[in-house]
Design a protein around this motif. Structure first.
Motif, short mmCIF file in Angstrom:
data_model
loop_
_atom_site.label_atom_id
_atom_site.label_comp_id
_atom_site.label_asym_id
_atom_site.label_seq_id
_atom_site.Cartn_x
_atom_site.Cartn_y
_atom_site.Cartn_z
N LEU A 73 9.83 -3.97 -6.35
CA LEU A 73 10.88 -3.20 -6.21
C LEU A 73 11.34 -3.86 -4.21
O LEU A 73 12.77 -3.78 -4.16
CB LEU A 73 10.29 -2.21 -5.27
N GLY A 74 10.89 -4.28 -3.65
CA GLY A 74 11.19 -5.27 -2.74
C GLY A 74 12.00 -6.91 -2.52
O GLY A 74 13.55 -6.18 -2.56
N GLY A 75 11.80 -6.94 -4.08
CA GLY A 75 12.88 -8.17 -4.26
C GLY A 75 14.17 -7.73 -5.07
O GLY A 75 15.34 -8.20 -4.96
N ALA A 76 14.00 -6.46 -5.87
CA ALA A 76 14.79 -6.08 -6.76
C ALA A 76 15.73 -5.73 -6.07
O ALA A 76 17.43 -5.34 -6.14
CB ALA A 76 14.46 -5.14 -7.83
N SER A 123 14.02 1.65 1.58
CA SER A 123 12.80 2.46 0.43
C SER A 123 11.22 2.12 1.67
O SER A 123 10.14 2.76 1.47
CB SER A 123 12.96 1.59 -0.24
N SER A 124 10.96 1.03 2.31
CA SER A 124 10.23 0.91 3.51
C SER A 124 9.98 1.91 4.28
O SER A 124 8.54 2.32 4.37
CB SER A 124 9.87 -0.62 4.23
N ALA A 125 11.00 2.71 5.19
CA ALA A 125 10.70 3.70 5.85
C ALA A 125 9.89 4.85 5.46
O ALA A 125 10.16 5.25 5.43
CB ALA A 125 12.22 3.32 6.02
N LEU A 126 10.62 5.30 4.32
CA LEU A 126 10.18 6.17 3.18
C LEU A 126 8.90 6.31 3.22
O LEU A 126 7.66 7.17 3.23
CB LEU A 126 11.28 5.98 1.88
N PHE A 127 8.12 5.42 2.46
CA PHE A 127 7.23 4.79 2.24
C PHE A 127 5.90 4.93 3.10
O PHE A 127 4.83 6.22 3.30
CB PHE A 127 6.05 3.31 1.62
N PHE A 128 6.58 4.75 4.95
CA PHE A 128 5.79 5.03 6.15
C PHE A 128 5.88 6.27 6.45
O PHE A 128 5.05 7.42 6.82
CB PHE A 128 6.05 3.96 7.03
N ALA A 129 6.97 6.95 5.89
CA ALA A 129 7.07 8.71 6.07
C ALA A 129 5.75 9.19 5.60
O ALA A 129 5.20 10.47 5.81
CB ALA A 129 8.54 8.61 5.93
#
Length: 448
Positions: free
Chosen positions: A177-180, A193-199
């Protein structure tokens, strides 16, 4: 053979009928810990790809700059782990994890906003990497201690297998996901997207319903430095924990060096796109998922020691084939997928077995300090490894540097094979009492 450690009393074993595998999943506290840790791992795995790829593909960072970026993100492990371990042992782990998730959400959310306005240069990346790394130290130490406080010791293998399985799922989805997102959209979207996962992790962890078994509060609590000293002394005095610590140090030093070179080798030497790099890294996930499943059965059949040696040798040694690859052909990509799959399976099998050994050999009120001591000595060398990888890549070239650093990873299974841990059988070690404090150290914590 049931996965019950020798540290569990006969009465606890007789009660195991009330703790069949389904009952662990009916436990709301464990389910929410699992869900929160899964989301947190997705955030970490996405971020580990997003920030380096942003530096390489957008800022055109050199090998040395990439090494510095990775070292800055890993530096909090060395600087903070021991203090965090002593602090976590006296606090509710749920509170620590919730605050860490909130902080990482804010940090990566700020990165997304800054990126949208074109402010996300290398200095900003360094600051964000350090902040996220520091908060991840708090979360990682706390969640390892949290499991021991939420479940009984005869459930540790099943609990660790589930948590490590969630990390496998994160390793499948996070890098891809990060690479794409970096390749197809933008670094700000990937950071968001990373911030959303931590939330999402924040929302799940804060809903863990029951109170934890925490150490007693004393009128004259020991100093942080004395608590740290107790944790270090306990690890040094235990053969199994000392071996785990040394093997972890050898692995983390050279793995950090390998990854610094690897993230340059794939796009620059093999000419792979950001999406292809993410997919190659994501192949670790399915392997890790297999490793989690095997970890619930193989140690009870063949013994913890033999499984640790074999899995570490296979998983770490597979990287030796990567420097022989050339070009971006289908065969090259397939080899990268296979090597990462094997690495993930072997590494995860080692992770689950080592975690169970460490937790079983450690008293409840020292779980945070022991985890932090091993993390500090092991992963604390990661910044040096990242700098070493960047330096070797600039001096020797990518292919030679990758071969040398991959060979260094094999030191980890050698350390395990040369120790009594290699002969550990099908039962986990018994948790022993911590050594007595030196005279004048003050009041001891309960059970330490």
């Amino acid at each position: 053979m049931p996965s019950v450690s020798s540290a569990v009393s006969d009465s606890a074993v007789s009660d195991s009928a009330r703790s069949t595998p389904p009952s662990l999943w009916r436990d709301a506290g464990f389910r929410r810990l699992w869900a929160g840790q899964t989301a947190s791992q997705l955030g970490e795995q996405t971020g580990l790809v997003v920030l380096p790829l942003f530096a390489v593909l957008t800022l055109h960072a050199t090998a040395g700059q990439l090494g510095v970026l990775r070292a800055v993100g890993q530096a909090p492990i060395l600087l903070l782990s021991l203090f965090v371990g002593a602090w976590v042992d006296g606090w509710r782990t749920r509170t620590v994890m919730v605050l860490a998730d909130a902080g990482r959400t804010v940090a990566l959310g700020a990165a997304a906003v800054a990126g949208c306005f074109g402010w996300l240069g290398l200095p900003a990346l360094l600051g964000i990497a350090f902040a996220v790394g520091a908060l991840s130290v708090f979360f990682d130490v706390a969640y390892q201690a949290c499991l021991v406080r939420l479940v009984r010791r005869d459930q540790l293998v099943r609990g660790n297998s589930a948590l490590e399985g969630s990390r496998s799922a994160a390793q499948i989805g996070g890098p891809a996901l990060g690479g794409a997102l970096v390749s197809l959209l933008s670094a700000p979207i990937a950071a968001a997207s990373s911030a959303l996962f931590f939330a999402l992790s924040f929302l799940s962890i804060r809903r863990i319903p029951r109170a934890e078994r925490t150490p007693e509060r004393l009128d004259a609590p020991p100093t942080v430095l004395r608590q740290i000293r107790e944790g270090v002394r306990f690890v040094v005095g235990d053969t199994a924990l000392r071996t785990v610590c040394l093997a972890s140090a050898a692995f983390q030093l050279f793995f950090a060096a390998v990854m610094t070179v690897y993230l340059l080798f794939l796009p620059r030497e093999l000419h792979l796109s950001g999406t292809a790099v993410g997919l190659a890294l994501a192949a670790t996930g399915p392997g890790a998922l297999l490793g989690s499943v095997l970890a619930a059965h193989l140690p009870q059949r063949f013994g913890y020691g033999p499984v640790l040696v074999a899995a570490a040798a296979l998983g770490d040694g597979v990287f030796l084939c990567v420097p022989a690859l050339h070009g971006s052909s289908a065969a090259t990509v397939a080899t990268l997928l296979a090597s990462n799959f094997v690495f993930g399976a072997g590494g995860q099998l080692v992770n689950v077995a080592v975690m169970a050994v460490r937790q079983a050999a450690t008293p409840d009120d020292m779980q945070g300090r022991v985890a932090a001591t091993i993390t500090c000595v092991g992963m604390g060398l990661s910044p040096l490894g990242s700098l070493l990888g960047g330096l070797l890549a600039e001096e020797w070239g990518l292919r030679t540097s990758l071969l040398v650093t991959a060979a260094g990873m094999v030191l980890s299974p050698v350390v395990i094979a040369a120790s009594p841990l290699a002969r550990l059988g099908r039962t986990l070690p018994v948790a022993r009492e911590a050594p007595p404090a030196a005279e004048g150290d003050g009041v001891r914590t309960r059970g330490a």
